[in-house]
Design an enzyme around this catalytic site. Structure first.
Site, PDB file in Angstrom:
ATOM      1  N   PRO A   1       0.820  -1.215   0.000  1.00 44.39           N
ATOM      2  CA  PRO A   1       0.000   0.000   0.000  1.00 44.39           C
ATOM      3  C   PRO A   1       0.858   1.271   0.000  1.00 44.39           C
ATOM      4  CG  PRO A   1      -0.679  -1.503   1.757  1.00 44.39           C
ATOM      5  CD  PRO A   1       0.621  -2.007   1.214  1.00 44.39           C
TER       6      PRO A   1
ATOM      7  N   GLU B   1       3.528  -8.138   8.972  1.00 47.34           N
ATOM      8  CA  GLU B   1       3.446  -6.670   9.014  1.00 47.34           C
ATOM      9  C   GLU B   1       4.362  -6.012   7.987  1.00 47.34           C
ATOM     10  OE1 GLU B   1       0.747  -7.494  10.775  1.00 47.34           O
ATOM     11  OE2 GLU B   1       2.221  -8.279  12.175  1.00 47.34           O
TER      12      GLU B   1
ATOM     13  N   ARG C   1      -3.040  -9.909 -20.023  1.00 48.72           N
ATOM     14  CA  ARG C   1      -4.011  -9.499 -21.045  1.00 48.72           C
ATOM     15  C   ARG C   1      -3.375  -8.670 -22.152  1.00 48.72           C
ATOM     16  NH1 ARG C   1      -9.117  -9.564 -20.030  1.00 48.72           N
ATOM     17  NH2 ARG C   1      -9.471  -7.652 -21.185  1.00 48.72           N
TER      18      ARG C   1
ATOM     19  N   ASP D   1      -7.379  -4.536 -29.233  1.00 43.57           N
ATOM     20  CA  ASP D   1      -7.046  -3.442 -30.133  1.00 43.57           C
ATOM     21  C   ASP D   1      -7.346  -2.093 -29.502  1.00 43.57           C
ATOM     22  OD1 ASP D   1      -7.997  -5.098 -33.230  1.00 43.57           O
ATOM     23  OD2 ASP D   1      -6.188  -5.173 -32.005  1.00 43.57           O
TER      24      ASP D   1
HETATM   25  C1  9WO Z   1      -0.271  -5.254   8.457  1.00 40.75           C
HETATM   26  C2  9WO Z   1      -0.469  -4.674   9.684  1.00 40.75           C
HETATM   27  C3  9WO Z   1      -0.993  -5.169  10.870  1.00 40.75           C
HETATM   28  C4  9WO Z   1      -1.049  -4.335  11.974  1.00 40.75           C
HETATM   29  C5  9WO Z   1      -0.588  -3.040  11.902  1.00 40.75           C
HETATM   30  C6  9WO Z   1      -0.083  -2.555  10.689  1.00 40.75           C
HETATM   31  C7  9WO Z   1      -0.020  -3.394   9.612  1.00 40.75           C
HETATM   32  N1  9WO Z   1       0.424  -3.188   8.385  1.00 40.75           N
HETATM   33  C8  9WO Z   1       0.307  -4.293   7.704  1.00 40.75           C
HETATM   34  C9  9WO Z   1       0.709  -4.389   6.340  1.00 40.75           C
HETATM   35  O1  9WO Z   1       0.759  -3.387   5.654  1.00 40.75           O
HETATM   36  N2  9WO Z   1       1.051  -5.619   5.891  1.00 40.75           N
HETATM   37  C10 9WO Z   1       1.451  -5.766   4.537  1.00 40.75           C
HETATM   38  C11 9WO Z   1       0.730  -6.950   3.955  1.00 40.75           C
HETATM   39  C12 9WO Z   1       2.915  -5.968   4.378  1.00 40.75           C
HETATM   40  C13 9WO Z   1       3.256  -6.050   2.901  1.00 40.75           C
HETATM   41  C14 9WO Z   1       2.379  -7.072   2.169  1.00 40.75           C
HETATM   42  N3  9WO Z   1       1.030  -6.908   2.555  1.00 40.75           N
HETATM   43  C15 9WO Z   1       0.161  -6.201   1.775  1.00 40.75           C
HETATM   44  C16 9WO Z   1       0.290  -5.769   0.472  1.00 40.75           C
HETATM   45  N4  9WO Z   1      -1.018  -5.788   2.201  1.00 40.75           N
HETATM   46  N5  9WO Z   1      -1.625  -5.074   1.245  1.00 40.75           N
HETATM   47  C17 9WO Z   1      -0.850  -5.054   0.183  1.00 40.75           C
HETATM   48  C18 9WO Z   1      -1.197  -4.335  -0.997  1.00 40.75           C
HETATM   49  C19 9WO Z   1      -0.411  -4.402  -2.121  1.00 40.75           C
HETATM   50  C20 9WO Z   1      -0.785  -3.652  -3.230  1.00 40.75           C
HETATM   51  N6  9WO Z   1      -1.881  -2.895  -3.237  1.00 40.75           N
HETATM   52  C21 9WO Z   1      -2.670  -2.844  -2.159  1.00 40.75           C
HETATM   53  C22 9WO Z   1      -2.346  -3.557  -1.020  1.00 40.75           C
END
Ligand code: 9WO
Length: 275
Positions: A102, A129, A167, A182
């Site tokens: 994120p 995390e 795709r 296309d």
């Molecule tokens: C988990 C968490 C738990 C308690 C407090 C804070 C926290 N942060 C996270 C977290 O961000 N975990 C991620 C899980 C670590 C990297 C991989 N993860 C992930 C990727 N979650 N969401 C994505 C993601 C990737 C691309 N686009 C949107 C979401």
């Protein structure tokens, strides 16, 4: 084989603790067919296999305290390195390493198209995390996000990105879908005509469903009129639903006319959103 004339197959290494999740991509639909037809090669690299301690641990508690666990640097680092060297073994340039999180740059269709052109990619999927920052800062080329929400790991995001990329591979969409491709092949910087407009509505049989009828123009057989109607719908729907996309657009005089007519007919009906 469909890729008989293709110079080079796209190679993608995926670093993940859960390679089995990717069968959702590699065994179903358009993406499954592309993998079976060898339009791309997917290889999995599990940090678990690079954990050297007795318990093969891939996670540990965060320095500084707090809840949850962090992916350990060593197994992740070794898995990324293995993925990169497997891809670039007989290539002149190294694979580009993408981390899905994120915190990354928001992806859009144009960026997906740029990534496809790289041919060689490693997708790093985090869990827990997150991943030890020292691996990210030294081994990741680019951090990408699907949007402002948190998943349980990077795998589903990597699969979404892969689906969008597959795709765009020549031959990935069957004959029935290739016309569709296309309209997306012109993704140049300023080609807002196709990619930055939302889709028009779709209808199939029957002509009448639950008292709602198919727009008569679609039954007219007048293909020029149908294309105009569809363009008008795309303009109007983009204007209604995505003012952020709409504001970036430069309309031609004809498009402006179509939109003005759309606005006159669709007087704030707010059809779908029922918050
Ligand atoms: C988990 C968490 C738990 C308690 C407090 C804070 C926290 N942060 C996270 C977290 O961000 N975990 C991620 C899980 C670590 C990297 C991989 N993860 C992930 C990727 N979650 N969401 C994505 C993601 C990737 C691309 N686009 C949107 C979401």
């Amino acid at each position: 084989m469909k890729n008989g004339c293709q110079i080079q197959v796209m190679k993608i290494g995926i670093v993940t603790l859960f390679p089995g999740m990717f069968t959702a991509l590699s065994e179903y639909g358009i993406t499954g067919r592309a993998v079976r037809n060898k339009l791309l090669q997917l290889n999995y690299w599990n940090p678990r296999d690079y954990a050297s301690d007795r318990h093969r641990s891939v996670d540990d508690r965060p320095y500084g305290g707090g809840p949850g666990m962090v992916m350990r640097a060593e197994p992740v680092s070794l898995a990324i390195t293995a993925a990169k060297s497997a891809i670039s073994a007989n290539e002149n340039h190294a694979a580009w390493v993408v981390y899905l999180s994120p915190q990354g740059k928001p992806l859009d269709q144009q960026h997906v198209a740029k990534l496809v052109q790289r041919q060689n990619l490693v997708l790093m999927c985090g869990r827990y995390e997150g991943v030890d920052e020292r691996v990210l800062s030294s081994q990741i080329d680019e951090e990408c996000s699907l949007g402002d929400f948190v998943l349980s790991g990077g795998e589903l995001a990597a699969m979404a990105l892969l689906d969008a990329m597959i795709r765009l591979l020549p031959g990935a969409l069957g004959d029935a879908d290739s016309a569709l491709q296309d309209s997306f092949s012109n993704y140049g910087e300023d080609d807002l005509k196709n990619t930055n407009l939302l889709d028009h509505p779709h209808y199939t049989r029957p002509e009448s469903f639950a008292g709602m009828n198919v727009p008569p123009v679609l039954l007219s057989g007048d293909h020029a009129q149908i294309e105009l109607w569809r363009l008008q719908q795309r303009l109007g729907i983009t204007w209604q639903k995505r003012p952020d996309l709409f504001d970036k657009m430069q309309l031609t005089a004809q498009q402006q006319q179509l939109l003005d007519a759309f606005k006159r007919v669709n007087t704030q009906t707010g059809k779908i959103d029922k918050e």
